[in-house]
Design a protein around this motif. Structure first.
Motif, PDB file in Angstrom:
ATOM      1  N   LEU A   1       0.860   2.878   8.754  1.00  0.00           N
ATOM      2  CA  LEU A   1       1.716   1.717   8.524  1.00  0.00           C
ATOM      3  C   LEU A   1       1.483   1.166   7.121  1.00  0.00           C
ATOM      4  O   LEU A   1       0.386   1.264   6.568  1.00  0.00           O
ATOM      5  CB  LEU A   1       1.426   0.616   9.551  1.00  0.00           C
ATOM      6  CG  LEU A   1       1.651   0.967  11.025  1.00  0.00           C
ATOM      7  CD1 LEU A   1       1.154  -0.172  11.905  1.00  0.00           C
ATOM      8  CD2 LEU A   1       3.122   1.264  11.293  1.00  0.00           C
ATOM      9  N   LEU A   2       2.524   0.563   6.540  1.00  0.00           N
ATOM     10  CA  LEU A   2       2.368  -0.124   5.263  1.00  0.00           C
ATOM     11  C   LEU A   2       1.534  -1.383   5.448  1.00  0.00           C
ATOM     12  O   LEU A   2       1.592  -2.040   6.487  1.00  0.00           O
ATOM     13  CB  LEU A   2       3.730  -0.514   4.688  1.00  0.00           C
ATOM     14  CG  LEU A   2       4.569   0.576   4.025  1.00  0.00           C
ATOM     15  CD1 LEU A   2       5.908  -0.003   3.571  1.00  0.00           C
ATOM     16  CD2 LEU A   2       3.828   1.186   2.829  1.00  0.00           C
ATOM     17  N   GLY A   3       0.775  -1.700   4.426  1.00  0.00           N
ATOM     18  CA  GLY A   3       0.074  -2.980   4.376  1.00  0.00           C
ATOM     19  C   GLY A   3       0.500  -3.745   3.136  1.00  0.00           C
ATOM     20  O   GLY A   3       1.122  -3.176   2.234  1.00  0.00           O
ATOM     21  N   HIS A   4       0.175  -5.029   3.084  1.00  0.00           N
ATOM     22  CA  HIS A   4       0.506  -5.801   1.888  1.00  0.00           C
ATOM     23  C   HIS A   4      -0.373  -7.034   1.782  1.00  0.00           C
ATOM     24  O   HIS A   4      -0.936  -7.511   2.770  1.00  0.00           O
ATOM     25  CB  HIS A   4       1.986  -6.210   1.874  1.00  0.00           C
ATOM     26  CG  HIS A   4       2.387  -7.156   2.962  1.00  0.00           C
ATOM     27  ND1 HIS A   4       3.147  -6.754   4.049  1.00  0.00           N
ATOM     28  CD2 HIS A   4       2.144  -8.478   3.141  1.00  0.00           C
ATOM     29  CE1 HIS A   4       3.354  -7.792   4.831  1.00  0.00           C
ATOM     30  NE2 HIS A   4       2.745  -8.846   4.314  1.00  0.00           N
TER      31      HIS A   4
ATOM     32  N   THR B   1       0.847  -1.200   0.000  1.00  0.00           N
ATOM     33  CA  THR B   1       0.000   0.000   0.000  1.00  0.00           C
ATOM     34  C   THR B   1       0.878   1.244   0.000  1.00  0.00           C
ATOM     35  O   THR B   1       1.118   1.860   1.038  1.00  0.00           O
ATOM     36  CB  THR B   1      -0.925   0.009   1.226  1.00  0.00           C
ATOM     37  OG1 THR B   1      -0.118  -0.112   2.415  1.00  0.00           O
ATOM     38  CG2 THR B   1      -1.913  -1.137   1.169  1.00  0.00           C
ATOM     39  N   LEU B   2       1.340   1.628  -1.189  1.00  0.00           N
ATOM     40  CA  LEU B   2       2.139   2.846  -1.295  1.00  0.00           C
ATOM     41  C   LEU B   2       1.298   4.087  -1.042  1.00  0.00           C
ATOM     42  O   LEU B   2       1.760   5.066  -0.474  1.00  0.00           O
ATOM     43  CB  LEU B   2       2.767   2.934  -2.691  1.00  0.00           C
ATOM     44  CG  LEU B   2       4.012   2.087  -2.960  1.00  0.00           C
ATOM     45  CD1 LEU B   2       4.558   2.399  -4.333  1.00  0.00           C
ATOM     46  CD2 LEU B   2       5.085   2.341  -1.900  1.00  0.00           C
ATOM     47  N   ASN B   3       0.068   4.053  -1.499  1.00  0.00           N
ATOM     48  CA  ASN B   3      -0.839   5.183  -1.326  1.00  0.00           C
ATOM     49  C   ASN B   3      -2.070   4.716  -0.549  1.00  0.00           C
ATOM     50  O   ASN B   3      -2.153   3.564  -0.121  1.00  0.00           O
ATOM     51  CB  ASN B   3      -1.242   5.746  -2.693  1.00  0.00           C
ATOM     52  CG  ASN B   3      -0.035   6.171  -3.509  1.00  0.00           C
ATOM     53  OD1 ASN B   3       0.740   7.000  -3.062  1.00  0.00           O
ATOM     54  ND2 ASN B   3       0.127   5.589  -4.683  1.00  0.00           N
ATOM     55  N   ASP B   4      -3.022   5.614  -0.371  1.00  0.00           N
ATOM     56  CA  ASP B   4      -4.233   5.257   0.355  1.00  0.00           C
ATOM     57  C   ASP B   4      -4.965   4.109  -0.325  1.00  0.00           C
ATOM     58  O   ASP B   4      -5.423   3.173   0.326  1.00  0.00           O
ATOM     59  CB  ASP B   4      -5.147   6.475   0.460  1.00  0.00           C
ATOM     60  CG  ASP B   4      -6.431   6.149   1.204  1.00  0.00           C
ATOM     61  OD1 ASP B   4      -6.343   5.538   2.284  1.00  0.00           O
ATOM     62  OD2 ASP B   4      -7.510   6.487   0.706  1.00  0.00           O
TER      63      ASP B   4
ATOM     64  N   ASN C   1     -10.348  -6.231  -6.272  1.00  0.00           N
ATOM     65  CA  ASN C   1     -10.573  -4.912  -5.706  1.00  0.00           C
ATOM     66  C   ASN C   1      -9.252  -4.317  -5.213  1.00  0.00           C
ATOM     67  O   ASN C   1      -8.347  -5.050  -4.805  1.00  0.00           O
ATOM     68  CB  ASN C   1     -11.556  -4.998  -4.533  1.00  0.00           C
ATOM     69  CG  ASN C   1     -12.991  -5.085  -4.983  1.00  0.00           C
ATOM     70  OD1 ASN C   1     -13.360  -4.543  -6.018  1.00  0.00           O
ATOM     71  ND2 ASN C   1     -13.816  -5.785  -4.215  1.00  0.00           N
ATOM     72  N   PRO C   2      -9.107  -3.001  -5.244  1.00  0.00           N
ATOM     73  CA  PRO C   2      -7.903  -2.373  -4.692  1.00  0.00           C
ATOM     74  C   PRO C   2      -7.822  -2.583  -3.186  1.00  0.00           C
ATOM     75  O   PRO C   2      -8.801  -2.969  -2.540  1.00  0.00           O
ATOM     76  CB  PRO C   2      -8.071  -0.895  -5.061  1.00  0.00           C
ATOM     77  CG  PRO C   2      -9.540  -0.718  -5.247  1.00  0.00           C
ATOM     78  CD  PRO C   2     -10.060  -2.012  -5.777  1.00  0.00           C
ATOM     79  N   ILE C   3      -6.638  -2.327  -2.648  1.00  0.00           N
ATOM     80  CA  ILE C   3      -6.435  -2.448  -1.205  1.00  0.00           C
ATOM     81  C   ILE C   3      -6.126  -1.078  -0.614  1.00  0.00           C
ATOM     82  O   ILE C   3      -5.655  -0.180  -1.303  1.00  0.00           O
ATOM     83  CB  ILE C   3      -5.299  -3.435  -0.870  1.00  0.00           C
ATOM     84  CG1 ILE C   3      -3.990  -3.036  -1.566  1.00  0.00           C
ATOM     85  CG2 ILE C   3      -5.696  -4.859  -1.207  1.00  0.00           C
ATOM     86  CD1 ILE C   3      -2.793  -3.890  -1.176  1.00  0.00           C
TER      87      ILE C   3
END
Length: 211
Positions: free
Chosen positions: A197-200, A119-122, A188-190
């Motif tokens: 925090l980053l997510g993945h 998740t680089l962006n929102d 769907n996007p994440i």
């Protein structure tokens, strides 16, 4: 010859396989491709016989523009899957599931993409090509792990212009096998649950063209 007998199947690899494969996603490289900063990836071609996975000679990866409108016609090179993936029991279990469910022979090439989408962006696209087919006879999407993300559900369509007939937030170890001739897919996007925090999401994509 290709004989489809399903639109899609849902299967599962063992918890032990997931636990073995999950740490290997921590070392995926970025690439210089259009999605290479948020879809980290390794790629190999393998064959799976009764006792082991064998890595085949590496080559570049390319899809036609008619198949992939995002990066179609672009010659892409990725680093090989790491030895600790290729030689693991968990990876053999995943490849054997794909091979057995599609009744592939021991000499069948299976193309494997190991990917982490971060998740680089929102809002981050998991599938930037949108509703698509991959141009193979068989495909599978295997969910390994997700952290600090919402969204990312797999979407399956009977027609590109219609609404999806199936949507699933895949759990760790879930494997969706699709008939790439009969259905289209997307995700769907994440977005991060905690924006600080980053997510993945971590997944394997397996594809095969029957010989």
């Amino acid at each position: 010859m290709y004989h489809p007998d399903y639109l899609m199947q849902l299967c599962h690899i063992s918890d032990l396989a997931v636990q073995e494969l999950e740490p290997t996603f921590d070392h995926l490289p970025t690439t210089a491709h259009a999605d290479g900063q948020y879809r980290l990836r390794r790629y190999s071609i393998v064959q799976c016989d009764a006792g082991a996975v064998r890595q085949m000679p590496q080559h570049t990866f390319v899809q036609s523009r008619s198949i992939n409108q995002h990066q179609g016609g672009v010659i892409r090179h990725f680093e090989d899957l790491s030895p600790n993936v290729l030689h693991s029991e968990g990876f053999f279990e995943l490849c054997r599931l794909f091979k057995d469910n599609n009744e592939l022979d021991d000499q069948q090439d299976i193309e494997i993409h190991q990917m982490r989408v971060i998740t680089l962006n929102d809002i981050t696209p998991v599938s930037p090509e949108g509703v698509h087919q991959d141009g193979f006879d068989h495909i599978a999407i295997a969910a390994i792990h997700r952290k600090n993300v919402q969204g990312g559900e797999i979407l399956v369509y009977k027609d590109k212009a219609e609404q999806p007939f199936f949507s699933l937030a895949m759990n760790d170890g879930d494997v969706a096998l699709l008939d790439d001739h009969a259905v289209w897919h997307n995700a769907n996007p994440i977005r991060p649950v905690n924006p600080s925090l980053l997510g993945h999401v971590d997944l394997f994509v397996l594809t095969a063209r029957e010989r």
